[in-house]
Design a protein around this motif. Structure first.
Motif, PDB file in Angstrom:
ATOM      1  N   ASP A  60      -5.688  -4.192   3.188  1.00 30.40           N
ATOM      2  CA  ASP A  60      -4.412  -4.816   2.858  1.00 30.40           C
ATOM      3  C   ASP A  60      -4.601  -5.804   1.699  1.00 30.40           C
ATOM      4  O   ASP A  60      -5.331  -6.777   1.841  1.00 30.40           O
ATOM      5  N   HIS A 113      10.229  -6.976   5.749  1.00 31.99           N
ATOM      6  CA  HIS A 113      10.549  -6.914   4.321  1.00 31.99           C
ATOM      7  C   HIS A 113      11.641  -5.885   4.017  1.00 31.99           C
ATOM      8  O   HIS A 113      11.823  -5.495   2.855  1.00 31.99           O
ATOM      9  N   ARG A 125       0.796  -1.237   0.000  1.00 37.27           N
ATOM     10  CA  ARG A 125       0.000   0.000   0.000  1.00 37.27           C
ATOM     11  C   ARG A 125       0.822   1.278   0.000  1.00 37.27           C
ATOM     12  O   ARG A 125       0.596   2.166  -0.835  1.00 37.27           O
TER      13      ARG A 125
HETATM   14  P1  4NP Z   1       1.482  -3.678   3.108  1.00 34.20           P
HETATM   15  O1  4NP Z   1       1.054  -5.194   2.919  1.00 34.20           O
HETATM   16  O2  4NP Z   1       1.372  -3.379   4.599  1.00 34.20           O
HETATM   17  O3  4NP Z   1       0.459  -2.931   2.313  1.00 34.20           O
HETATM   18  O4  4NP Z   1       2.874  -3.557   2.579  1.00 34.20           O
HETATM   19  C1  4NP Z   1       1.599  -6.252   3.661  1.00 34.20           C
HETATM   20  C2  4NP Z   1       2.860  -6.704   3.357  1.00 34.20           C
HETATM   21  C3  4NP Z   1       3.381  -7.790   4.049  1.00 34.20           C
HETATM   22  C4  4NP Z   1       2.639  -8.388   5.043  1.00 34.20           C
HETATM   23  C5  4NP Z   1       1.393  -7.923   5.358  1.00 34.20           C
HETATM   24  C6  4NP Z   1       0.880  -6.848   4.660  1.00 34.20           C
HETATM   25  N1  4NP Z   1       3.176  -9.504   5.748  1.00 34.20           N
HETATM   26  O5  4NP Z   1       2.465 -10.061   6.586  1.00 34.20           O
HETATM   27  O6  4NP Z   1       4.324  -9.883   5.469  1.00 34.20           O
END
Ligand code: 4NP
Length: 149
Positions: A120, A40, A13
């Motif tokens: 998400d 990450h 996001r």
């Molecule tokens: P973001 O999405 O918060 O939009 O980058 C996610 C990326 C990774 C994870 C969860 C949401 N994860 O659990 O690794």
């Protein structure tokens, strides 16, 4: 004016929000993104996020995930959170009212408090990423208009 977009992993996001906002604002604005988890760290955005942005002629492929740091609360003027859990986490890292005032829920700018979360898309498909893109685009447009007032 310096804007920070924040989500959980900083691979779906908030990288999209960063790319969309940069595409809308003049160069003297600084736009960056971060996550609340460091899982990450150093990774490029999710391939589906890169593809979705590319479908709209926005290149986010060179971004790298990073966790939010204490320094961000000094550097940035506004910190936009993608959902309530992220916002709570970010607020818990603030040290004073001045820092707290910088933090808001990204979609609050649209005025609909019931639907103020960017869902998400991580466990979803390309269709979910496109829906998130559209939501982020609406939010970024509203933020741009708010900033120019
Ligand atoms: P973001 O999405 O918060 O939009 O980058 C996610 C990326 C990774 C994870 C969860 C949401 N994860 O659990 O690794």
């Amino acid at each position: 004016m310096k804007l920070l977009m924040v989500c959980l992993g900083n691979i779906c996001r908030s990288p999209l929000a960063e790319g969309i906002m940069k595409a809308k604002l003049p160069n003297h604005y600084m736009v960056d993104s971060a996550g609340t988890i460091s899982m990450h760290e150093g990774e490029h955005p999710d391939k589906r996020a890169i593809k979705t942005a590319a479908n709209h002629y926005i290149d986010i492929s060179r971004q790298r995930s990073r966790p939010i740091t204490r320094k961000d609360f000094e550097t940035f003027d506004k910190i936009y959170c993608m959902d309530i859990a992220v916002m709570e986490d970010v607020v818990s890292k603030t040290k004073n009212e001045e820092e707290r005032q910088k933090v808001s829920l990204f979609l609050e700018v649209l005025g609909d408090h019931k639907n103020a979360e960017v869902p998400d898309p991580y466990w979803g498909d390309m269709n979910d990423f496109e829906k998130v893109f559209q939501l982020l685009d609406k939010g970024c447009e509203a933020i741009k208009n708010q900033l120019s007032k």
